[in-house]
Design a protein around this motif. Structure first.
Motif, PDB file in Angstrom:
ATOM      1  N   TYR A  17       0.721  -1.310   0.109  1.00  0.00           N
ATOM      2  CA  TYR A  17      -0.087   0.024   0.059  1.00  0.00           C
ATOM      3  C   TYR A  17       0.913   1.267   0.088  1.00  0.00           C
ATOM      4  CZ  TYR A  17      -4.526  -2.296   0.638  1.00  0.00           C
ATOM      5  OH  TYR A  17      -5.614  -3.071   0.517  1.00  0.00           O
ATOM      6  N   VAL A  18       1.873   1.280   0.783  1.00  0.00           N
ATOM      7  CA  VAL A  18       2.937   2.360   0.775  1.00  0.00           C
ATOM      8  C   VAL A  18       3.305   2.666  -0.656  1.00  0.00           C
ATOM      9  CG1 VAL A  18       5.116   3.141   1.752  1.00  0.00           C
ATOM     10  CG2 VAL A  18       3.371   2.255   2.933  1.00  0.00           C
ATOM     11  N   ALA A  19       3.602   1.732  -1.369  1.00  0.00           N
ATOM     12  CA  ALA A  19       4.061   1.727  -2.824  1.00  0.00           C
ATOM     13  C   ALA A  19       2.964   2.720  -3.606  1.00  0.00           C
ATOM     14  CB  ALA A  19       4.310   0.252  -3.407  1.00  0.00           C
ATOM     15  N   LEU A  20       1.711   2.532  -3.362  1.00  0.00           N
ATOM     16  CA  LEU A  20       0.562   3.239  -3.932  1.00  0.00           C
ATOM     17  C   LEU A  20       0.522   4.720  -3.289  1.00  0.00           C
ATOM     18  CD1 LEU A  20      -1.853   0.713  -4.117  1.00  0.00           C
ATOM     19  CD2 LEU A  20      -0.326   1.145  -5.882  1.00  0.00           C
ATOM     20  N   SER A 311     -19.098   3.025   1.489  1.00  0.00           N
ATOM     21  CA  SER A 311     -17.887   3.248   2.332  1.00  0.00           C
ATOM     22  C   SER A 311     -16.909   4.124   1.540  1.00  0.00           C
ATOM     23  CB  SER A 311     -17.464   1.909   2.599  1.00  0.00           C
ATOM     24  OG  SER A 311     -18.019   1.136   3.612  1.00  0.00           O
ATOM     25  N   GLN A 312     -17.005   3.669   0.186  1.00  0.00           N
ATOM     26  CA  GLN A 312     -15.858   4.714  -0.755  1.00  0.00           C
ATOM     27  C   GLN A 312     -16.535   5.861  -0.913  1.00  0.00           C
ATOM     28  OE1 GLN A 312     -16.210   2.121  -4.099  1.00  0.00           O
ATOM     29  NE2 GLN A 312     -14.160   0.975  -3.789  1.00  0.00           N
ATOM     30  N   GLU A 313     -17.813   6.201  -0.988  1.00  0.00           N
ATOM     31  CA  GLU A 313     -18.490   7.426  -0.966  1.00  0.00           C
ATOM     32  C   GLU A 313     -18.181   8.180   0.341  1.00  0.00           C
ATOM     33  OE1 GLU A 313     -19.606   9.314  -3.547  1.00  0.00           O
ATOM     34  OE2 GLU A 313     -18.557   7.774  -4.770  1.00  0.00           O
ATOM     35  N   ILE A 314     -18.316   7.523   1.613  1.00  0.00           N
ATOM     36  CA  ILE A 314     -18.025   8.344   2.721  1.00  0.00           C
ATOM     37  C   ILE A 314     -16.611   8.809   2.878  1.00  0.00           C
ATOM     38  CG2 ILE A 314     -17.774   7.951   5.150  1.00  0.00           C
ATOM     39  CD1 ILE A 314     -20.140   5.700   4.883  1.00  0.00           C
ATOM     40  N   THR A 359      -6.978   7.746  -3.212  1.00  0.00           N
ATOM     41  CA  THR A 359      -7.878   8.501  -3.759  1.00  0.00           C
ATOM     42  C   THR A 359      -7.423   9.791  -4.620  1.00  0.00           C
ATOM     43  OG1 THR A 359      -9.243   7.991  -1.878  1.00  0.00           O
ATOM     44  CG2 THR A 359     -10.202   9.695  -3.385  1.00  0.00           C
ATOM     45  N   ALA A 360      -6.206  10.264  -3.915  1.00  0.00           N
ATOM     46  CA  ALA A 360      -5.500  11.204  -4.615  1.00  0.00           C
ATOM     47  C   ALA A 360      -4.935  11.001  -6.035  1.00  0.00           C
ATOM     48  CB  ALA A 360      -4.489  11.964  -3.794  1.00  0.00           C
ATOM     49  N   LYS A 361      -4.286   9.792  -6.273  1.00  0.00           N
ATOM     50  CA  LYS A 361      -3.997   9.201  -7.404  1.00  0.00           C
ATOM     51  C   LYS A 361      -5.010   8.882  -8.553  1.00  0.00           C
ATOM     52  CE  LYS A 361      -0.845   6.141  -7.314  1.00  0.00           C
ATOM     53  NZ  LYS A 361       0.580   6.822  -7.860  1.00  0.00           N
ATOM     54  N   LEU A 362      -6.197   8.453  -7.917  1.00  0.00           N
ATOM     55  CA  LEU A 362      -7.322   8.234  -8.826  1.00  0.00           C
ATOM     56  C   LEU A 362      -7.911   9.502  -9.373  1.00  0.00           C
ATOM     57  CD1 LEU A 362      -9.084   5.165  -6.834  1.00  0.00           C
ATOM     58  CD2 LEU A 362      -7.712   5.115  -9.034  1.00  0.00           C
ATOM     59  N   ARG A 363      -8.080  10.616  -8.530  1.00  0.00           N
ATOM     60  CA  ARG A 363      -8.343  11.890  -8.859  1.00  0.00           C
ATOM     61  C   ARG A 363      -7.576  12.561  -9.847  1.00  0.00           C
ATOM     62  NH1 ARG A 363     -10.547  13.194  -3.331  1.00  0.00           N
ATOM     63  NH2 ARG A 363     -12.895  12.716  -3.569  1.00  0.00           N
ATOM     64  N   GLU A 364      -6.061  12.287  -9.770  1.00  0.00           N
ATOM     65  CA  GLU A 364      -5.263  12.824 -10.816  1.00  0.00           C
ATOM     66  C   GLU A 364      -5.518  12.316 -11.990  1.00  0.00           C
ATOM     67  OE1 GLU A 364      -0.557  12.702 -11.327  1.00  0.00           O
ATOM     68  OE2 GLU A 364      -1.286  12.530  -9.344  1.00  0.00           O
ATOM     69  N   ARG A 374      -7.451   5.012 -14.499  1.00  0.00           N
ATOM     70  CA  ARG A 374      -8.408   4.847 -13.364  1.00  0.00           C
ATOM     71  C   ARG A 374      -8.856   3.608 -13.192  1.00  0.00           C
ATOM     72  NH1 ARG A 374     -13.224   8.417 -13.945  1.00  0.00           N
ATOM     73  NH2 ARG A 374     -13.738   6.853 -15.519  1.00  0.00           N
ATOM     74  N   MET A 375      -9.360   2.795 -14.233  1.00  0.00           N
ATOM     75  CA  MET A 375     -10.249   1.730 -14.239  1.00  0.00           C
ATOM     76  C   MET A 375      -8.998   0.512 -13.800  1.00  0.00           C
ATOM     77  SD  MET A 375     -12.142  -0.455 -17.266  1.00  0.00           S
ATOM     78  CE  MET A 375     -13.406   0.690 -17.418  1.00  0.00           C
ATOM     79  N   ALA A 376      -7.905   0.419 -14.272  1.00  0.00           N
ATOM     80  CA  ALA A 376      -7.021  -0.469 -14.016  1.00  0.00           C
ATOM     81  C   ALA A 376      -6.560  -0.404 -12.501  1.00  0.00           C
ATOM     82  CB  ALA A 376      -5.773  -0.212 -14.847  1.00  0.00           C
ATOM     83  N   PHE A 377      -6.518   0.660 -11.959  1.00  0.00           N
ATOM     84  CA  PHE A 377      -6.077   0.707 -10.668  1.00  0.00           C
ATOM     85  C   PHE A 377      -7.167   0.283  -9.765  1.00  0.00           C
ATOM     86  CE2 PHE A 377      -2.142   2.917 -11.207  1.00  0.00           C
ATOM     87  CZ  PHE A 377      -1.529   2.713 -10.084  1.00  0.00           C
ATOM     88  N   LEU A 378      -8.500   0.663 -10.130  1.00  0.00           N
ATOM     89  CA  LEU A 378      -9.496   0.342  -9.217  1.00  0.00           C
ATOM     90  C   LEU A 378      -9.776  -1.250  -9.324  1.00  0.00           C
ATOM     91  CD1 LEU A 378     -12.242   3.046 -10.016  1.00  0.00           C
ATOM     92  CD2 LEU A 378     -11.150   2.580  -8.013  1.00  0.00           C
TER      93      LEU A 378
END
Length: 421
Positions: A17-20, A311-314, A359-364, A374-378
């Motif tokens: 997770y730290v790598a992400l 949970s994700q939306e929260i 989340t920050a990476k996905l928003r980027e 985005r889809m690949a990471f999700l």
């Protein structure tokens, strides 16, 4: 699992997770401090202690007859105490008004008082939990018409308005004594089975009833009122007075908390998609996390797509402090303590996955129109070792790790609940 296995699995998962770019420590701390409001009614099939004979008069449907349900306040408290030992964190208990300590005597709904819940307040302090509260507008002869606060009969409306007044005062006293606001949820079953002509008249009466009772101002240091909507129910398939549109308008107009129940909408609707809209207009949101199967059936919460989406939306909203997570389900066909633990742990696991999202990476990616990335990471996140993080939390907080809770529940059934005859 052995201690060294748990710690090594956690360290390996943490590195991934730290790598992400994810702070695992921050996610763990947030989950440890997340208090879920646990419903009292799973352990006794929504019976309560209002009637000495313990019978409902209608309005709530529980299926199954698995042996061992709680038959008294003492047994219910004992069951909840067992649940506390099987889940990580400190949580809340959500009481319905019919769960008062009435001393074996019948006390009608408009006459209940804070003294009838003092034993619960004292118990909560002893167990280091907080309490929430719910008015009970179902299972009563004065709700048999299908209407309560919106009934055409002024005497029926008066009775239920008095009940609501008393419930608000009880909740406020709970909040005062526990030093933390008590969330008081208002849900009514009002509606009809078939085509209804007087829709606006009933809704006008509901608004007037709520306006009258809520005119009594109580400090939000003690009490937070919220209103709960519903699309339909058994016996109200055609028309529900307190619809989503009604309470959405009412909560916005009165700057009031709105309760969204995962089972109270059409099967193609999800409350996860409603959160980001309602957060823009209401001060706070109260969630009743449930699992509908074809209808509002209140199945035990499991780790499914919608729970994870909620949970994700929260987390993605950045407003976790404005969203209160409560559970609302009941299943009498399986071990009731097991149902509790599965549901609570599932809610925690979903929140942990959301907290571990980059989340920050996905928003980027979104800002750069990199939708493939985005889809690949999700998709890759679905296979990340979040369960090793959850096991570590359980280990650190001295509760069963992995499937170890199953044996604990089986032992409790053998030694306690199976002897209730």
């Amino acid at each position: 699992m052995k201690e060294e296995q748990i710690i090594k699995a956690y360290e390996d998962a943490k590195a991934r997770y730290v790598a992400l770019g994810v702070s695992v420590e921050a996610a763990v701390e947030k989950l440890k401090n997340l208090s879920i409001s646990i419903h009292c009614w799973q352990a006794d099939d929504v019976i309560g202690f209002e009637n000495p004979d313990g019978e409902l008069t209608g309005g709530i449907q529980t299926t199954g007859n698995f042996p061992g349900k709680a038959r008294s306040i003492e047994e219910l408290k004992k069951d909840l105490e067992k649940v506390f030992t099987l889940i990580p964190g400190k949580h809340r208990i959500s009481l319905h008004a019919i769960y008062g300590d009435f001393g074996g005597k019948f006390v009608d709904r408009d006459k209940i008082e804070p003294k009838h819940f003092q034993s619960w307040i004292d118990w909560a302090k002893e167990n280091d939990v907080k309490l929430d509260f719910n008015s009970t507008f179902f299972s009563h002869e004065k709700s048999s018409s299908g209407y309560t606060l919106s009934d055409f009969d002024p005497e029926i409306r008066k009775f239920w308005k008095d009940h609501l007044r008393q419930c608000r005062r009880i909740a406020a006293e709970i909040g005062r004594q526990q030093g933390d606001p008590c969330i008081h949820n208002i849900w009514i079953p009002d509606g009809e089975k078939d085509k209804t002509v007087s829709r606006i008249e009933h809704r006008r009466l509901l608004k007037e009833s709520l306006d009258e009772v809520l005119a009594e101002k109580i400090s939000t240091d003690y009490l937070k009122d919220c209103v709960e909507c519903k699309l339909f129910g058994i016996g109200s398939e055609s028309y529900v007075v307190g619809s989503h549109e009604f309470y959405m308008g009412y909560s916005i107009a009165n700057n009031m908390t709105l309760t969204l129940d995962a089972g109270h909408f059409h099967p193609t609707e999800t409350i996860s998609d409603k959160l980001s809209s309602m957060l823009l207009f209401v001060p706070e949101i109260n969630l009743h996390v449930s699992r509908p199967e074809r209808w509002d059936s209140d199945h035990v919460v499991i780790l499914n797509d919608e729970l994870l989406a909620i949970s994700q939306e929260i987390v993605r909203s950045g407003q976790m402090e404005k969203i209160h997570i409560g559970l609302d389900y009941f299943d009498a066909s399986i071990n009731r303590i097991g149902a509790y633990v599965i549901g609570i742990r599932s809610a925690q696991k979903a929140m942990l996955q959301a907290l571990l999202e980059p989340t920050a990476k996905l928003r980027e990616f979104e800002m750069q129109n990199k939708n493939f990335e985005r889809m690949a990471f999700l998709e890759e996140l679905k296979a990340m070792p979040w369960s090793d993080i959850y096991n570590y939390i359980c280990y650190m907080l001295n509760v069963p790790v992995g499937d170890e809770y199953i044996k604990e529940i089986q032992n409790y059934e053998n030694n306690v609940t199976s002897k209730r005859v």
